[in-house]
Design a protein around this motif. Structure first.
Motif, mmCIF file in Angstrom:
data_model
loop_
_atom_site.group_PDB
_atom_site.id
_atom_site.type_symbol
_atom_site.label_atom_id
_atom_site.label_comp_id
_atom_site.label_asym_id
_atom_site.label_seq_id
_atom_site.Cartn_x
_atom_site.Cartn_y
_atom_site.Cartn_z
ATOM 1 N N LEU A 87 3.651 11.230 8.436
ATOM 2 C CA LEU A 87 3.786 9.784 8.370
ATOM 3 C C LEU A 87 2.443 9.170 8.743
ATOM 4 C CD1 LEU A 87 7.211 9.298 10.205
ATOM 5 C CD2 LEU A 87 6.758 10.017 7.850
ATOM 6 N N LEU A 88 1.959 8.265 7.905
ATOM 7 C CA LEU A 88 0.634 7.690 8.102
ATOM 8 C C LEU A 88 0.697 6.185 7.869
ATOM 9 C CD1 LEU A 88 -2.408 8.339 8.600
ATOM 10 C CD2 LEU A 88 -2.644 8.477 6.106
ATOM 11 N N ASN A 89 0.287 5.412 8.865
ATOM 12 C CA ASN A 89 0.267 3.956 8.717
ATOM 13 C C ASN A 89 -0.787 3.528 7.702
ATOM 14 O OD1 ASN A 89 2.266 3.506 10.631
ATOM 15 N ND2 ASN A 89 1.104 1.904 11.673
ATOM 16 N N PRO A 90 -0.548 2.408 7.004
ATOM 17 C CA PRO A 90 -1.526 1.937 6.029
ATOM 18 C C PRO A 90 -2.785 1.353 6.653
ATOM 19 C CG PRO A 90 0.246 0.354 6.235
ATOM 20 C CD PRO A 90 0.659 1.559 7.033
ATOM 21 N N ASP A 91 -2.728 1.002 7.939
ATOM 22 C CA ASP A 91 -3.908 0.434 8.608
ATOM 23 C C ASP A 91 -4.639 1.498 9.415
ATOM 24 O OD1 ASP A 91 -1.891 0.703 10.455
ATOM 25 O OD2 ASP A 91 -2.267 -1.188 11.489
ATOM 26 N N THR A 92 -4.733 2.698 8.830
ATOM 27 C CA THR A 92 -5.467 3.792 9.459
ATOM 28 C C THR A 92 -6.574 4.268 8.536
ATOM 29 O OG1 THR A 92 -3.939 5.455 8.562
ATOM 30 C CG2 THR A 92 -3.454 4.598 10.769
ATOM 31 N N VAL A 93 -7.553 4.940 9.134
ATOM 32 C CA VAL A 93 -8.634 5.570 8.381
ATOM 33 C C VAL A 93 -8.820 6.973 8.949
ATOM 34 C CG1 VAL A 93 -11.082 5.513 7.773
ATOM 35 C CG2 VAL A 93 -9.798 3.365 7.957
ATOM 36 N N ILE A 94 -8.700 7.973 8.097
ATOM 37 C CA ILE A 94 -8.810 9.367 8.526
ATOM 38 C C ILE A 94 -10.272 9.699 8.817
ATOM 39 C CG2 ILE A 94 -8.464 11.767 7.823
ATOM 40 C CD1 ILE A 94 -5.891 10.209 8.376
ATOM 41 N N LEU A 95 -10.500 10.376 9.932
ATOM 42 C CA LEU A 95 -11.843 10.794 10.331
ATOM 43 C C LEU A 95 -11.919 12.321 10.409
ATOM 44 C CD1 LEU A 95 -12.397 8.321 13.332
ATOM 45 C CD2 LEU A 95 -13.160 8.004 10.959
#
Length: 314
Positions: A87-95
């Motif tokens: 589950l991944l929120n839309p206001d995230t950025v993967i690093l």
């Protein structure tokens, strides 16, 4: 065709953030196979059209109504084929290949678990909201009388906030938040996904509490890092807090003994009122504090919306 991980993103009026999130998934996920399933919750900002145009290969589900976070993820998960669900929120950025890292770590663990990472704000300072302690009568008392704010670095007086821990070490926790939550798809199905009694907020806590009752542990893996902006689709602070409080009250009703539920509800009301009093005092010479005091008074005055305590004179 199955893959290592099915990544579920629920979009709601966060077009630019969602596009950046999806792009970061493609840019940073290099070593595990994945499918990306995006459910748009009837956004009015052109999110679905923009996603479809820029990323035609992903699976886009266009809902004709807002299903909430719980309902939307459940619908998206029905199309998942991966060994794991993320589950991944839309206001995230993967690093730094965070998805690669957490999937590999989960696979190396001999027992099933629920996994989260380390979330940061855009300025790379710590965002502690990746995980938290389970709500208990003691944690609600600490919040209600203000101890969790006055002694925020204390694990004793701020147990849900986990004290001063910087999320920089591998650790078992009570709950992983749904902004970045990984588990085996078989476990997701065994748990029945999210409880649809929760519309927004609380569903991830409930999932983790149910998983723990099944003997499944929750872990934070700090080498999986991402930016989580937080709160982009919920603009009004008072409305957000009422949603949060309503979800907490639902958790009390579902997971606490009956005699504790009313105590928890009273502590939610105290929580709002003590924040109002503290901010009103600080706001004598500060307009920002006065504004926040007004918002907390709104939460207090609307208490019938989040618990079954009758209104009394303020």
């Amino acid at each position: 065709m199955s893959c290592d991980v099915s990544i579920l993103v629920v979009s709601y009026n966060t077009k630019e953030e969602t596009l950046a999130c999806i792009e970061s998934v493609y840019d940073q996920t290099k070593e595990v196979s994945f499918e990306l399933i995006v459910l748009d919750n009837d956004s009015k900002d052109g999110s679905a059209e923009a996603i479809e145009k820029k990323f035609p290969r992903l699976t886009l589900v266009k809902s004709k109504k807002n299903l909430g976070f719980a309902g939307a993820n459940n619908v998206a998960a029905e199309q998942a084929t991966g060994e794991y669900v993320l589950l991944l929120n839309p206001d995230t950025v993967i690093l730094d290949q965070a998805i690669d890292r957490i999937v590999k770590f989960a696979r190396s663990n001999s027992e099933p678990g629920v996994y989260g990472g380390r979330t940061l704000f855009e300025d790379m300072s710590l965002n502690k909201d990746s995980c938290h302690g389970a709500p208990t009568p003691w944690s609600l008392l600490s919040m209600g009388i203000g101890f969790s704010s006055m002694f925020s670095r204390s694990a004793l007086f701020n147990p849900e906030g986990l004290g001063a821990w910087q999320r920089d070490s591998f650790r078992e926790v009570d709950c992983i938040t749904g902004c970045f939550l990984l588990l085996e798809r078989s476990l997701w199905k065994e748990l029945g996904g999210f409880d649809l009694d929760y519309f927004m907020y609380g569903e991830d806590t409930d999932l983790c509490l149910r998983a723990r009752k099944h003997g499944v542990k929750c872990f934070v893996y700090p080498d999986a890092q991402l930016i989580h902006h937080g709160g982009r689709s919920e603009k009004v602070r008072a409305d957000k807090m009422i949603r949060l409080f309503r979800a907490k009250h639902q958790l009390f009703q579902k997971h606490w003994k009956p005699h504790s539920v009313k105590f928890g509800a009273n502590m939610l009301v105290c929580w709002a009122f003590t924040r109002y009093l503290a901010l009103r005092t600080l706001g004598v010479a500060n307009a920002s504090y006065r504004q926040r005091a007004s918002e907390w008074y709104s939460v207090f005055s609307r208490r019938s919306e989040y618990c079954d305590i009758p209104k009394r004179m303020a």
